[in-house]
Design a protein around this motif. Sequence first.
Motif, PDB file in Angstrom:
ATOM      1  N   ALA A 229       0.834  -1.209   0.000  1.00 57.16           N
ATOM      2  CA  ALA A 229       0.000   0.000   0.000  1.00 57.16           C
ATOM      3  C   ALA A 229       0.866   1.255   0.000  1.00 57.16           C
ATOM      4  O   ALA A 229       0.569   2.233  -0.709  1.00 57.16           O
ATOM      5  N   MET A 230       1.943   1.241   0.775  1.00 57.34           N
ATOM      6  CA  MET A 230       2.862   2.377   0.799  1.00 57.34           C
ATOM      7  C   MET A 230       3.511   2.572  -0.570  1.00 57.34           C
ATOM      8  O   MET A 230       3.707   3.707  -1.028  1.00 57.34           O
ATOM      9  N   THR A 231       3.825   1.456  -1.221  1.00 52.49           N
ATOM     10  CA  THR A 231       4.483   1.519  -2.523  1.00 52.49           C
ATOM     11  C   THR A 231       3.544   2.065  -3.584  1.00 52.49           C
ATOM     12  O   THR A 231       3.937   2.894  -4.421  1.00 52.49           O
ATOM     13  N   VAL A 232       2.284   1.634  -3.553  1.00 57.68           N
ATOM     14  CA  VAL A 232       1.304   2.147  -4.518  1.00 57.68           C
ATOM     15  C   VAL A 232       1.119   3.649  -4.333  1.00 57.68           C
ATOM     16  O   VAL A 232       1.052   4.412  -5.312  1.00 57.68           O
ATOM     17  N   ASP A 233       1.043   4.095  -3.082  1.00 56.46           N
ATOM     18  CA  ASP A 233       0.922   5.532  -2.820  1.00 56.46           C
ATOM     19  C   ASP A 233       2.127   6.287  -3.385  1.00 56.46           C
ATOM     20  O   ASP A 233       1.981   7.384  -3.950  1.00 56.46           O
ATOM     21  N   TYR A 234       3.316   5.702  -3.216  1.00 55.18           N
ATOM     22  CA  TYR A 234       4.530   6.338  -3.733  1.00 55.18           C
ATOM     23  C   TYR A 234       4.494   6.423  -5.258  1.00 55.18           C
ATOM     24  O   TYR A 234       4.833   7.462  -5.847  1.00 55.18           O
ATOM     25  N   LEU A 235       4.069   5.336  -5.902  1.00 50.86           N
ATOM     26  CA  LEU A 235       4.007   5.324  -7.367  1.00 50.86           C
ATOM     27  C   LEU A 235       3.007   6.346  -7.897  1.00 50.86           C
ATOM     28  O   LEU A 235       3.141   6.837  -9.024  1.00 50.86           O
ATOM     29  N   LYS A 236       2.010   6.677  -7.086  1.00 53.51           N
ATOM     30  CA  LYS A 236       0.978   7.629  -7.511  1.00 53.51           C
ATOM     31  C   LYS A 236       1.401   9.081  -7.320  1.00 53.51           C
ATOM     32  O   LYS A 236       0.736   9.990  -7.846  1.00 53.51           O
ATOM     33  N   THR A 237       2.474   9.306  -6.590  1.00 55.13           N
ATOM     34  CA  THR A 237       2.867  10.692  -6.293  1.00 55.13           C
ATOM     35  C   THR A 237       4.258  11.065  -6.814  1.00 55.13           C
ATOM     36  O   THR A 237       4.505  12.237  -7.121  1.00 55.13           O
ATOM     37  N   ARG A 243       6.599  13.020 -15.362  1.00 57.76           N
ATOM     38  CA  ARG A 243       5.413  12.154 -15.298  1.00 57.76           C
ATOM     39  C   ARG A 243       5.353  11.446 -13.948  1.00 57.76           C
ATOM     40  O   ARG A 243       6.385  11.173 -13.325  1.00 57.76           O
ATOM     41  N   ILE A 244       4.119  11.148 -13.496  1.00 56.85           N
ATOM     42  CA  ILE A 244       3.936  10.295 -12.319  1.00 56.85           C
ATOM     43  C   ILE A 244       4.457   8.905 -12.675  1.00 56.85           C
ATOM     44  O   ILE A 244       4.040   8.327 -13.697  1.00 56.85           O
ATOM     45  N   ILE A 245       5.364   8.348 -11.882  1.00 56.71           N
ATOM     46  CA  ILE A 245       5.995   7.091 -12.276  1.00 56.71           C
ATOM     47  C   ILE A 245       5.003   5.932 -12.297  1.00 56.71           C
ATOM     48  O   ILE A 245       5.229   4.922 -12.973  1.00 56.71           O
ATOM     49  N   GLY A 246       3.884   6.077 -11.597  1.00 54.14           N
ATOM     50  CA  GLY A 246       2.875   5.024 -11.629  1.00 54.14           C
ATOM     51  C   GLY A 246       2.196   4.881 -12.977  1.00 54.14           C
ATOM     52  O   GLY A 246       1.472   3.909 -13.205  1.00 54.14           O
ATOM     53  N   THR A 247       2.428   5.837 -13.865  1.00 55.67           N
ATOM     54  CA  THR A 247       1.851   5.735 -15.217  1.00 55.67           C
ATOM     55  C   THR A 247       2.749   4.930 -16.154  1.00 55.67           C
ATOM     56  O   THR A 247       2.330   4.623 -17.278  1.00 55.67           O
ATOM     57  N   PHE A 248       3.974   4.593 -15.700  1.00 58.54           N
ATOM     58  CA  PHE A 248       4.858   3.789 -16.548  1.00 58.54           C
ATOM     59  C   PHE A 248       4.360   2.348 -16.565  1.00 58.54           C
ATOM     60  O   PHE A 248       4.169   1.718 -15.518  1.00 58.54           O
ATOM     61  N   GLN A 249       4.179   1.811 -17.753  1.00 60.08           N
ATOM     62  CA  GLN A 249       3.571   0.491 -17.877  1.00 60.08           C
ATOM     63  C   GLN A 249       4.407  -0.602 -17.217  1.00 60.08           C
ATOM     64  O   GLN A 249       3.871  -1.534 -16.600  1.00 60.08           O
ATOM     65  N   SER A 250       5.719  -0.490 -17.299  1.00 59.13           N
ATOM     66  CA  SER A 250       6.568  -1.533 -16.707  1.00 59.13           C
ATOM     67  C   SER A 250       6.376  -1.600 -15.189  1.00 59.13           C
ATOM     68  O   SER A 250       6.356  -2.688 -14.603  1.00 59.13           O
ATOM     69  N   LEU A 251       6.212  -0.439 -14.541  1.00 53.04           N
ATOM     70  CA  LEU A 251       5.988  -0.414 -13.098  1.00 53.04           C
ATOM     71  C   LEU A 251       4.584  -0.895 -12.751  1.00 53.04           C
ATOM     72  O   LEU A 251       4.373  -1.531 -11.715  1.00 53.04           O
ATOM     73  N   GLN A 252       3.628  -0.614 -13.603  1.00 51.18           N
ATOM     74  CA  GLN A 252       2.269  -1.110 -13.390  1.00 51.18           C
ATOM     75  C   GLN A 252       2.244  -2.632 -13.429  1.00 51.18           C
ATOM     76  O   GLN A 252       1.563  -3.274 -12.623  1.00 51.18           O
TER      77      GLN A 252
END
Length: 355
Positions: A229-237, A243-252
């Motif tokens: 959960a902490m990691t998902v929050d980090y990827l979203k910010t 760009r928000i790194i959570g938008t990178f497909q490889s990280l998704q």
Amino acid sequence: MSAATDDRTESIRMIRDSAGAVAPRGGDTKRVRALRFASPGFDRGMLAQMGELGWIGLAVPEEAGGAGLGMSEAVALAEELGAGLVPEPLVPMMLSARLLAAVGHPALEGVLSGKRVVLTAWQERADTLAVPGTPDGARLFLPMAAGADAFLLPIHQGAGLGLHLQEAKGADLTLEKAMDGGNIGTLRPDLGRASLVAEDVGDMLAIALDEAALVTSGLMLGLMERAFAMTVDYLKTRQQFGRIIGTFQSLQHRAADLKIHIALTRAAVEAGAAALDDGATGAARHAAVSKAKHRAAESGMLVLRQCIQLHGGIGYTDEYDVGLFLRRGMVIMNQFGSAALHRRRFMALAPEDVE
């Protein structure tokens, strides 16, 4: 849905709610950090509060003074406490409570209240669930032994596995720091200073060790979920290259894989708890526990390591909280058997032939 199922669902909900008062998800880690690398490594007052809440005696029968609940409630509690990084030795205390309740010893009262820390010193070598019960054999890997008031010693005598109680004061106890900030003890028994508690606890100890392994799986599940959960929050910010790194497909894709591991772990742990609550015995009980513990230990470490990596360099710093979850996972992953041990035990049982 049956009335029994409704009752269990409600009891699990209440257990989770009560855990939130002690270890709220998303809460700060000031208390945890303040206890790291200090003696005894946990808060005795908090342990007493857990006793008042009935957590130590969760699986102890009501007639013995416990809550009389099952493994489904126990793993739900452990999940919440794992997510909160609670350092108090709840699982070792639950193990001791089960043994003392089975033999009706008066020391149970102090254990259930959380005011007396009694640890079961059963392990004589790394990565095992076997209990040799050697009279003078060093007892290893005692969690939070710096705060122990007494130890329970399983000792082979004749055809049985006797149980002795030795006070911690004056004991030959060596302490080592654990990487999560706690401590691990090595005890050299002195039966001349110990009293006999019961003539034979072999069968009960086997059951209690299985339960402890399953509850430890719940702790790992809580660690995984909170770190993810902490990691998902980090990827979203976190932004990189505008760009928000959570938008990178490889990280998704990596995050989706971790979520699958968490879901599989939850399924195995909850299935194991249900099997024990339904009365599984012998090989069926061992198989259910080993399936859960193997999955929790193996997937748990994969998820926790990946969470660190997905945070990048900041994830490796001690000041950033996500690293605390990896350190705790590394300490508990092999408690009550590693992933490899439980995988071997599961396969040896030929579970497809176990009813």
